[in-house]
Write a protein that holds these residues in place. Sequence first.
Motif, PDB file in Angstrom:
ATOM      1  N   GLU A   1       0.893  -1.169   0.008  1.00 14.51           N
ATOM      2  CA  GLU A   1      -0.015  -0.115  -0.116  1.00 14.51           C
ATOM      3  C   GLU A   1       0.886   1.294  -0.023  1.00 14.51           C
ATOM      4  OE1 GLU A   1      -3.914   1.819   0.362  1.00 14.51           O
ATOM      5  OE2 GLU A   1      -3.451  -0.376   0.655  1.00 14.51           O
ATOM      6  N   ARG A   2       1.865   1.287   0.623  1.00 12.92           N
ATOM      7  CA  ARG A   2       2.895   2.429   0.863  1.00 12.92           C
ATOM      8  C   ARG A   2       3.596   2.579  -0.402  1.00 12.92           C
ATOM      9  NH1 ARG A   2       3.745   0.087   6.091  1.00 12.92           N
ATOM     10  NH2 ARG A   2       5.530  -0.741   5.364  1.00 12.92           N
ATOM     11  N   SER A   3       4.052   1.540  -0.745  1.00  5.54           N
ATOM     12  CA  SER A   3       4.875   1.524  -2.111  1.00  5.54           C
ATOM     13  C   SER A   3       3.955   1.961  -3.327  1.00  5.54           C
ATOM     14  CB  SER A   3       5.698   0.237  -2.436  1.00  5.54           C
ATOM     15  OG  SER A   3       6.282   0.173  -3.668  1.00  5.54           O
ATOM     16  N   PHE A   4       2.882   1.520  -3.489  1.00  3.80           N
ATOM     17  CA  PHE A   4       1.813   1.957  -4.359  1.00  3.80           C
ATOM     18  C   PHE A   4       1.664   3.654  -4.180  1.00  3.80           C
ATOM     19  CE2 PHE A   4      -2.339   3.032  -5.969  1.00  3.80           C
ATOM     20  CZ  PHE A   4      -2.202   2.632  -7.159  1.00  3.80           C
ATOM     21  N   ALA A   5       1.436   3.891  -3.213  1.00  2.00           N
ATOM     22  CA  ALA A   5       1.227   5.369  -3.154  1.00  2.00           C
ATOM     23  C   ALA A   5       2.415   6.019  -3.637  1.00  2.00           C
ATOM     24  CB  ALA A   5       0.695   5.858  -1.648  1.00  2.00           C
ATOM     25  N   ILE A   6       3.743   5.805  -3.327  1.00  4.85           N
ATOM     26  CA  ILE A   6       4.861   6.380  -3.721  1.00  4.85           C
ATOM     27  C   ILE A   6       5.059   6.501  -5.288  1.00  4.85           C
ATOM     28  CG2 ILE A   6       7.526   6.175  -3.448  1.00  4.85           C
ATOM     29  CD1 ILE A   6       7.089   5.345  -0.748  1.00  4.85           C
ATOM     30  N   ALA A   7       4.935   5.191  -5.688  1.00  9.74           N
ATOM     31  CA  ALA A   7       4.784   4.689  -7.041  1.00  9.74           C
ATOM     32  C   ALA A   7       3.953   5.640  -7.857  1.00  9.74           C
ATOM     33  CB  ALA A   7       4.705   3.631  -7.520  1.00  9.74           C
ATOM     34  N   LEU A   8       2.845   6.124  -7.481  1.00  7.42           N
ATOM     35  CA  LEU A   8       1.645   6.639  -8.078  1.00  7.42           C
ATOM     36  C   LEU A   8       1.935   8.301  -8.141  1.00  7.42           C
ATOM     37  CD1 LEU A   8      -1.121   6.481  -9.609  1.00  7.42           C
ATOM     38  CD2 LEU A   8      -2.176   6.797  -7.440  1.00  7.42           C
ATOM     39  N   ALA A   9       2.321   8.668  -6.953  1.00  5.35           N
ATOM     40  CA  ALA A   9       2.781  10.033  -6.734  1.00  5.35           C
ATOM     41  C   ALA A   9       3.968  10.479  -7.773  1.00  5.35           C
ATOM     42  CB  ALA A   9       3.233  10.281  -5.287  1.00  5.35           C
ATOM     43  N   GLN A  10       4.932   9.597  -7.861  1.00  5.14           N
ATOM     44  CA  GLN A  10       6.088   9.867  -8.676  1.00  5.14           C
ATOM     45  C   GLN A  10       6.197   9.709 -10.213  1.00  5.14           C
ATOM     46  OE1 GLN A  10       9.226   7.560  -6.844  1.00  5.14           O
ATOM     47  NE2 GLN A  10       9.521   9.341  -5.150  1.00  5.14           N
ATOM     48  N   SER A  11       4.813   9.138 -10.536  1.00  6.28           N
ATOM     49  CA  SER A  11       4.587   8.723 -11.834  1.00  6.28           C
ATOM     50  C   SER A  11       4.474  10.019 -12.801  1.00  6.28           C
ATOM     51  CB  SER A  11       3.476   7.905 -11.970  1.00  6.28           C
ATOM     52  OG  SER A  11       2.171   8.420 -11.656  1.00  6.28           O
ATOM     53  N   PRO A  12       4.589   9.930 -14.120  1.00  5.74           N
ATOM     54  CA  PRO A  12       4.037  11.052 -15.009  1.00  5.74           C
ATOM     55  C   PRO A  12       2.441  10.988 -15.134  1.00  5.74           C
ATOM     56  CG  PRO A  12       4.857   9.069 -16.149  1.00  5.74           C
ATOM     57  CD  PRO A  12       5.532   8.867 -14.829  1.00  5.74           C
ATOM     58  N   PRO A  13       1.949  12.111 -15.652  1.00  2.36           N
ATOM     59  CA  PRO A  13       0.525  12.307 -15.690  1.00  2.36           C
ATOM     60  C   PRO A  13      -0.020  10.998 -16.515  1.00  2.36           C
ATOM     61  CG  PRO A  13       1.536  14.521 -15.954  1.00  2.36           C
ATOM     62  CD  PRO A  13       2.871  13.751 -15.923  1.00  2.36           C
ATOM     63  N   LEU A  14      -1.137  10.837 -16.195  1.00  2.00           N
ATOM     64  CA  LEU A  14      -1.871   9.898 -17.247  1.00  2.00           C
ATOM     65  C   LEU A  14      -2.501  10.667 -18.168  1.00  2.00           C
ATOM     66  CD1 LEU A  14      -3.066   6.978 -17.845  1.00  2.00           C
ATOM     67  CD2 LEU A  14      -4.864   7.281 -15.822  1.00  2.00           C
TER      68      LEU A  14
END
Length: 232
Positions: free
Chosen positions: A41-54
Amino acid sequence: MIRTVFFDAAGTLLEVAEPVGHTYAHFARSNGLQVDPAALERSFAIALAQSPPLAFPDASSGDLSELERAWWRRIVLTAFEGAGTELDRPALARTFDAVFQHFALPQAWRVFPDVRSTLDRLRALGLKLAVVSNFDGRLRRLLEELDLAPAFAAVVLSSECGFAKPDPRIFDCALRATASRAGETLHVGDSESLDIRGARAAGLAALRIDRGSSGCAGTIRNLDALAGWLAR
């Protein structure tokens, strides 16, 4: 006078039926992988926040589905790696495929209990409604299967529009899609940085929904309060 109301989707109209980390961990176990749901859960939130825009401004409609899928694949695989999952690429690929399909199903989501009555009330007042979301094409089918789609004059998605909130251009897309004026449009969403700042930058009124708050200035604690806010 407000004549049109835009809504964010996830976090405003609907939410995942269970925490993302638990869902991902369940499908991972089905593919022979062991991972801690809380770490995922924590790792997903970080990965989503650091991703480029969809958002894919130069994509053709024929390429869009695969671009959306690839965007999510990078996030999911990054989340599993960040949570310490063993790098079994075939198992991770199977897990992603299952997770991607799962979140296209209505049973993976829960509509907030105040949504349907609010949409009915606003439509009865003669307001035009639309969805403006940083999501992909799966949302259209979800809204249909959750019986929310008939309430909306338009569904504007970042992946299709080419711009993602807080970029004001996604709101421009929505204004054109609904033949609305910025000064007569309100956007309701749960994110200060994405929804509120983005909408205001596009010249819209904006109202944040914070279901855990007491309804302080500029926020509402549920959608039941929206009709009263509009009346004021």
